[in-house]
Design a protein around this motif. Structure first.
Motif, mmCIF file in Angstrom:
data_model
loop_
_atom_site.group_PDB
_atom_site.id
_atom_site.type_symbol
_atom_site.label_atom_id
_atom_site.label_comp_id
_atom_site.label_asym_id
_atom_site.label_seq_id
_atom_site.Cartn_x
_atom_site.Cartn_y
_atom_site.Cartn_z
ATOM 1 N N ARG A 95 1.284 -0.914 -0.068
ATOM 2 C CA ARG A 95 0.077 -0.360 0.026
ATOM 3 C C ARG A 95 0.845 1.189 0.360
ATOM 4 N N MET A 96 1.010 2.085 -1.147
ATOM 5 C CA MET A 96 1.808 3.180 -1.324
ATOM 6 C C MET A 96 1.037 4.498 -0.819
ATOM 7 N N LEU A 97 0.551 4.427 -0.982
ATOM 8 C CA LEU A 97 -0.769 5.400 -0.546
ATOM 9 C C LEU A 97 -2.148 4.942 0.981
ATOM 10 N N LEU A 98 -2.276 5.596 1.076
ATOM 11 C CA LEU A 98 -3.454 4.926 2.152
ATOM 12 C C LEU A 98 -4.092 6.198 2.505
ATOM 13 N N ALA A 99 -5.778 5.750 3.131
ATOM 14 C CA ALA A 99 -6.305 6.663 3.488
ATOM 15 C C ALA A 99 -5.662 8.439 4.092
ATOM 16 N N THR B 116 -7.443 1.987 4.446
ATOM 17 C CA THR B 116 -6.721 2.116 5.436
ATOM 18 C C THR B 116 -5.726 1.536 5.474
ATOM 19 N N GLY B 117 -5.703 0.466 4.929
ATOM 20 C CA GLY B 117 -4.361 -0.197 5.039
ATOM 21 C C GLY B 117 -4.462 -1.319 6.229
ATOM 22 N N THR B 118 -6.349 -1.716 6.965
ATOM 23 C CA THR B 118 -6.303 -1.976 8.253
ATOM 24 C C THR B 118 -7.355 -3.744 7.234
ATOM 25 N N GLU B 119 -8.158 -2.962 6.399
ATOM 26 C CA GLU B 119 -8.985 -4.234 5.463
ATOM 27 C C GLU B 119 -8.253 -5.782 5.244
ATOM 28 N N VAL B 120 -9.299 -6.647 5.795
ATOM 29 C CA VAL B 120 -9.367 -7.818 5.803
ATOM 30 C C VAL B 120 -10.689 -8.031 4.438
ATOM 31 N N HIS B 121 -10.787 -9.233 3.971
ATOM 32 C CA HIS B 121 -11.520 -9.413 2.524
ATOM 33 C C HIS B 121 -12.891 -10.184 4.374
ATOM 34 N N ARG B 122 -13.947 -10.041 3.730
ATOM 35 C CA ARG B 122 -14.835 -10.343 3.995
ATOM 36 C C ARG B 122 -15.518 -11.540 3.499
#
Length: 131
Positions: free
Chosen positions: A25-29, A112-118
């Motif tokens: 993730r080069m850029l996040l929220a 945000t970088g903390t997501e996981v696929h549901r």
């Protein structure tokens, strides 16, 4: 100005891995750009079904060979270097990597970088992540 080196980020917490893919993730929220930007590598022979119900995504193939199938229409498109696809209708899709695929991806709203696929292949809406 934001300047980041992929080679330095790939060994940090900005490198997220899951079922046969890794995304740097080069850029996040929190970078405040209004979108996130990732370099994602999908392993050869892997298949991934996603449904980004709360995000738009555009993807550009840097290297490799594969295909993407729109699960609503059944239409399949070949992916190779120079091909871009955009999930402008929150398209439910399956991505297959015949060879290792290296993809440049952009999400809106940004992740945000903390997501996981549901279980359904989506990320939670941004509002749920803020809670």
């Amino acid at each position: 100005m934001i300047v980041r080196d992929f080679h330095k980020l790939k060994d940090t917490d900005r490198a997220v891995s899951d079922a046969r893919w890794t995304s740097v993730r080069m850029l996040l929220a929190d970078d405040g750009m209004g979108f996130s930007f990732h370099i994602t590598v999908l392993q050869a022979g892997s298949e991934h079904t996603f449904h980004y119900k709360h995000h738009f995504e555009s993807v550009y193939c840097i290297s490799g060979k594969g295909s993407i199938t729109d699960l609503a229409s059944g239409e399949t498109y070949q992916i190779r270097p120079g091909v871009m696809y955009a999930l402008d209708q929150h398209d439910h899709h399956t991505l297959r990597a015949e060879e290792e695929l290296v993809m440049a991806c952009s999400f809106n709203p940004p992740v945000t970088g903390t997501e996981v696929h549901r279980e359904d292949g989506s990320y939670a809406p941004v509002e749920e992540l803020a809670d």
